[in-house]
Design an enzyme around this catalytic site. Structure first.
Site, short mmCIF file in Angstrom:
data_model
loop_
_atom_site.label_atom_id
_atom_site.label_comp_id
_atom_site.label_asym_id
_atom_site.label_seq_id
_atom_site.Cartn_x
_atom_site.Cartn_y
_atom_site.Cartn_z
N ARG A 211 9.65 3.43 4.30
CA ARG A 211 9.96 2.04 4.72
C ARG A 211 11.42 1.84 5.16
O ARG A 211 12.00 0.78 4.95
CB ARG A 211 9.62 1.02 3.62
CG ARG A 211 8.18 1.07 3.14
CD ARG A 211 7.18 0.72 4.24
NE ARG A 211 5.85 0.58 3.70
CZ ARG A 211 4.92 1.54 3.70
NH1 ARG A 211 5.20 2.71 4.24
NH2 ARG A 211 3.73 1.32 3.21
N SER B 254 3.14 -5.87 1.93
CA SER B 254 3.80 -5.65 0.64
C SER B 254 5.15 -6.36 0.62
O SER B 254 5.93 -6.21 1.55
CB SER B 254 4.03 -4.16 0.40
OG SER B 254 2.80 -3.50 0.30
N GLU C 80 10.68 -5.22 0.38
CA GLU C 80 10.35 -4.51 1.62
C GLU C 80 10.40 -5.51 2.78
O GLU C 80 10.80 -5.18 3.89
CB GLU C 80 8.94 -3.90 1.52
CG GLU C 80 8.48 -3.30 2.83
CD GLU C 80 7.08 -2.69 2.78
OE1 GLU C 80 6.71 -2.10 1.75
OE2 GLU C 80 6.36 -2.81 3.80
N1 EPU Z 1 -2.11 -2.08 -8.93
C1 EPU Z 1 -2.22 -2.87 -10.05
N2 EPU Z 1 -2.21 -4.23 -9.87
C2 EPU Z 1 -2.09 -4.81 -8.67
C3 EPU Z 1 -1.97 -4.00 -7.53
C4 EPU Z 1 -1.97 -2.63 -7.69
O1 EPU Z 1 -2.32 -2.38 -11.17
O2 EPU Z 1 -2.07 -6.04 -8.59
C5 EPU Z 1 -2.17 -0.61 -9.09
C6 EPU Z 1 -3.41 -0.04 -8.41
O3 EPU Z 1 -4.50 -0.08 -9.27
C7 EPU Z 1 -2.97 1.36 -8.07
C8 EPU Z 1 -1.47 1.23 -7.80
O4 EPU Z 1 -1.09 0.00 -8.40
O5 EPU Z 1 -3.16 2.21 -9.17
C9 EPU Z 1 -1.14 1.25 -6.32
O6 EPU Z 1 -1.75 0.15 -5.67
P1 EPU Z 1 -2.37 0.25 -4.19
O7 EPU Z 1 -3.25 1.44 -4.11
O8 EPU Z 1 -2.92 -1.07 -3.88
O9 EPU Z 1 -1.17 0.58 -3.26
P2 EPU Z 1 0.28 0.00 -3.19
O10 EPU Z 1 1.19 1.08 -3.68
O11 EPU Z 1 0.40 -1.31 -3.85
C10 EPU Z 1 0.75 0.87 -0.77
C11 EPU Z 1 1.52 0.31 0.39
C12 EPU Z 1 0.64 -0.59 1.25
C13 EPU Z 1 -0.62 0.14 1.67
C14 EPU Z 1 -1.32 0.62 0.41
C15 EPU Z 1 -2.61 1.36 0.70
C16 EPU Z 1 3.84 0.01 -0.34
C17 EPU Z 1 4.86 -0.94 -0.82
N3 EPU Z 1 2.63 -0.50 -0.09
O12 EPU Z 1 0.45 -0.22 -1.63
O13 EPU Z 1 1.38 -0.93 2.41
O14 EPU Z 1 -1.45 -0.70 2.43
O15 EPU Z 1 -0.44 1.50 -0.33
O16 EPU Z 1 -2.33 2.65 1.05
O17 EPU Z 1 4.15 1.18 -0.17
C18 EPU Z 1 2.85 -2.55 3.30
O18 EPU Z 1 3.72 -1.69 3.25
O19 EPU Z 1 3.06 -3.70 3.76
C19 EPU Z 1 1.55 -2.25 2.77
C20 EPU Z 1 0.60 -3.17 2.64
#
Ligand code: EPU
Length: 305
Positions: free
Chosen positions: A174, A227, A297
């Site tokens: 990012r 995000s 972000e």
């Molecule tokens: N989780 C929770 N509670 C929540 C949300 C997530 O416990 O409310 C846990 C999930 O269960 C999982 C972990 O956190 O174990 C990661 O969550 P998720 O798979 O939803 O991915 P993320 O790390 O929150 C990242 C990117 C997203 C992208 C998703 C899918 C970042 C900041 N975000 O999200 O990118 O769509 O992976 O690959 O790196 C963006 O950058 O705008 C964006 C949406």
């Protein structure tokens, strides 16, 4: 306010296609923010050169806008000039694809799948433009654009069109030299990615599955900015926000999504001040509970004071 001289204002007003006091909220995925003092859509290279070089020479502040998906624009709007590059064309040569900065990543994902290429399916989960994706090394499902990027063409005010390799761009999770390094203020014109031969149908099926999964875990039908926070190393911002009991927390009409803790949703009529307040509240609470400093972000731009 030294840049706002009579002659600079006259120069701005004489730019073909210039708009004054142009609303920006509808040009962002959040649907929030005040107007651009001046607004210009750029297509032709000569127009890009004129607007960027002229702004630099006159010290006119400018903001480059893509699809407005990772942006929180202040309620009082943006000083100076807001520029949006509108080129959306693409060329496919074998397994290499060059796409103009204004093309949406999701659209390009479909185009290359239809052309029988694989390796770009992740882009179906990236809401912004190609230019925006390069600017912050956007990604989804653990894959980022830098992994397929082979070259970028851009414009540096006063120095003209340049060609950058991925390493020139200092791409990282990012971030890039365009967002916070030596190339700040430079404009992405197009990006070239290297993909692999594949099966269009397989790519389409994979994208459909990924989109389904995303719609189950992210509030994709709402007004949001993607995000809000970067994930801290080895952890997830969404998990931390949930563990801090902040899902559903609210400031005015801005609410922490109950589906995913790393999203803030504009329920309708939320102000930038509401969102900013909520962001600060979440950061404070996560630090207080876990000693972790979340880093936004989303980019906060415009006149906040
Ligand atoms: N989780 C929770 N509670 C929540 C949300 C997530 O416990 O409310 C846990 C999930 O269960 C999982 C972990 O956190 O174990 C990661 O969550 P998720 O798979 O939803 O991915 P993320 O790390 O929150 C990242 C990117 C997203 C992208 C998703 C899918 C970042 C900041 N975000 O999200 O990118 O769509 O992976 O690959 O790196 C963006 O950058 O705008 C964006 C949406």
């Amino acid at each position: 306010m030294t840049w706002r001289t009579k002659s600079s204002l006259a120069w701005l007003r004489a730019l073909p296609g210039i708009k004054e006091d142009e609303p920006l909220a509808s040009r962002t995925s959040f649907g929030i923010g005040g107007p651009a003092e001046f607004f210009l859509e750029l297509g032709r290279p000569e127009a890009i050169e004129k607007a960027l070089d002229g702004s630099m020479e006159r010290g006119i502040p400018y903001l480059l806008l893509g699809a407005g998906t990772n942006l929180l624009i202040a309620d009082r709007g943006v000083e100076g000039l807001v520029l949006r590059v509108v080129g959306r064309d693409h060329e496919i040569e074998g397994t290499r694809v060059r796409a103009s900065a204004g093309l949406k990543m999701m659209r390009l994902a479909r185009i290359v799948a239809d052309a029988g290429l694989r390796g770009f399916e992740f882009a179906i989960g990236v809401p912004g433009t190609v230019g925006g994706a390069v600017y912050q090394d956007a990604g989804c499902w653990g894959k980022e654009i830098r992994e397929v990027l082979v070259g970028v063409e851009g414009y540096v005010p006063g120095r003209g069109v340049q060609r950058w390799t991925p390493s020139d761009l200092g791409l990282g999770y990012r971030t890039s030299a365009l967002r916070e390094g030596a190339l700040k203020g430079a404009l992405v014109l197009s990006a070239t990615v290297q993909l692999e031969r594949g099966d269009g149908e397989e790519a389409r099926q994979l994208m459909a599955r990924l989109t389904r999964e995303r719609s189950e875990t992210q509030p994709i039908k709402t007004k949001n900015c993607g995000s809000v926070f970067k994930n801290p190393k080895g952890d997830s911002a969404g998990r931390l926000v949930q563990a801090a009991g902040l899902k559903g927390a609210r400031a005015g009409n801005a609410v922490v999504s109950t589906l995913h803790g790393n999203f803030i949703v504009n329920e309708g009529g939320a102000t930038a001040a509401d969102v900013r307040k909520l962001i600060e509240q979440v950061m404070d609470e996560v630090t207080r509970r876990f000693g972790i400093q979340l880093e936004p972000e989303v980019e906060m731009v415009g006149r906040w004071k």
